[in-house]
Design a protein around this motif. Sequence first.
Motif, short mmCIF file in Angstrom:
data_model
loop_
_atom_site.label_atom_id
_atom_site.label_comp_id
_atom_site.label_asym_id
_atom_site.label_seq_id
_atom_site.Cartn_x
_atom_site.Cartn_y
_atom_site.Cartn_z
N MET A 1 0.82 -1.20 0.00
CA MET A 1 0.00 0.00 0.00
C MET A 1 0.87 1.26 0.00
SD MET A 1 -3.09 0.93 -0.11
CE MET A 1 -4.17 2.25 0.25
N GLY A 2 2.06 1.17 0.58
CA GLY A 2 2.94 2.33 0.64
C GLY A 2 3.31 2.86 -0.73
N TYR A 3 3.53 1.95 -1.67
CA TYR A 3 3.91 2.40 -3.01
C TYR A 3 2.72 3.03 -3.75
CZ TYR A 3 8.50 0.35 -2.50
OH TYR A 3 9.77 0.08 -2.08
N LEU A 6 2.53 6.48 -2.33
CA LEU A 6 3.68 7.21 -2.86
C LEU A 6 3.43 7.65 -4.30
CD1 LEU A 6 6.51 8.31 -2.46
CD2 LEU A 6 7.41 6.04 -3.05
N ALA A 7 2.84 6.78 -5.11
CA ALA A 7 2.51 7.15 -6.49
C ALA A 7 1.53 8.32 -6.51
CB ALA A 7 1.94 5.95 -7.23
N GLY A 8 0.55 8.30 -5.62
CA GLY A 8 -0.39 9.42 -5.52
C GLY A 8 0.30 10.71 -5.10
N PHE A 43 1.87 16.10 0.30
CA PHE A 43 2.48 15.91 1.62
C PHE A 43 1.63 15.00 2.50
CE2 PHE A 43 5.18 19.51 0.46
CZ PHE A 43 6.40 19.03 0.89
N LEU A 44 0.32 15.08 2.39
CA LEU A 44 -0.53 14.16 3.16
C LEU A 44 -0.28 12.72 2.74
CD1 LEU A 44 -3.90 16.13 3.28
CD2 LEU A 44 -2.40 15.61 5.20
N LEU A 45 -0.23 12.48 1.43
CA LEU A 45 0.02 11.12 0.95
C LEU A 45 1.44 10.66 1.27
CD1 LEU A 45 -1.85 11.25 -2.48
CD2 LEU A 45 -2.54 10.02 -0.40
N LEU A 50 5.06 7.10 4.71
CA LEU A 50 6.13 6.88 5.69
C LEU A 50 5.74 5.92 6.81
CD1 LEU A 50 7.61 10.47 5.91
CD2 LEU A 50 8.41 8.52 4.56
N LYS A 51 4.46 5.54 6.86
CA LYS A 51 4.04 4.53 7.83
C LYS A 51 4.56 3.15 7.44
CE LYS A 51 -0.26 6.76 9.28
NZ LYS A 51 -1.73 6.61 9.29
#
Length: 106
Positions: A1-3, A6-8, A43-45, A50-51
């Motif tokens: 899910m992190g990627y 990150l793409a968003g 920045f929110l995404l 970073l979680k």
Amino acid sequence: MGYVTLAGAIAAEVAATTAMKYSHGLSRLWPSLLTAFGYVVSFLLLSQTLKSLSIGTAYAIWSGVGTAAIAVLGLMLFGEGLTVTKVAGILLIVAGVVVLNLGGAH
């Protein structure tokens, strides 16, 4: 899910930076609002990313891919020139992101 987040974040940052070009120094309302909105979303995404990803990896990908994408958009939308130096710089950015990911950063 992190990627995915990150793409968003990258897409929002690229949209915001492109809108900034159209804002003419933040003097045009709608492109200026899109710029601000895009950076907030980015920045929110990124903070959500970073979680699950390390800060070094996430930031390298976010900034590197964003920089390369803006360079390509500069060529396509704004008629910026393509030089050997610019191509080398983009390739070095991509190589740096790949090396960081191969280095085992989590």
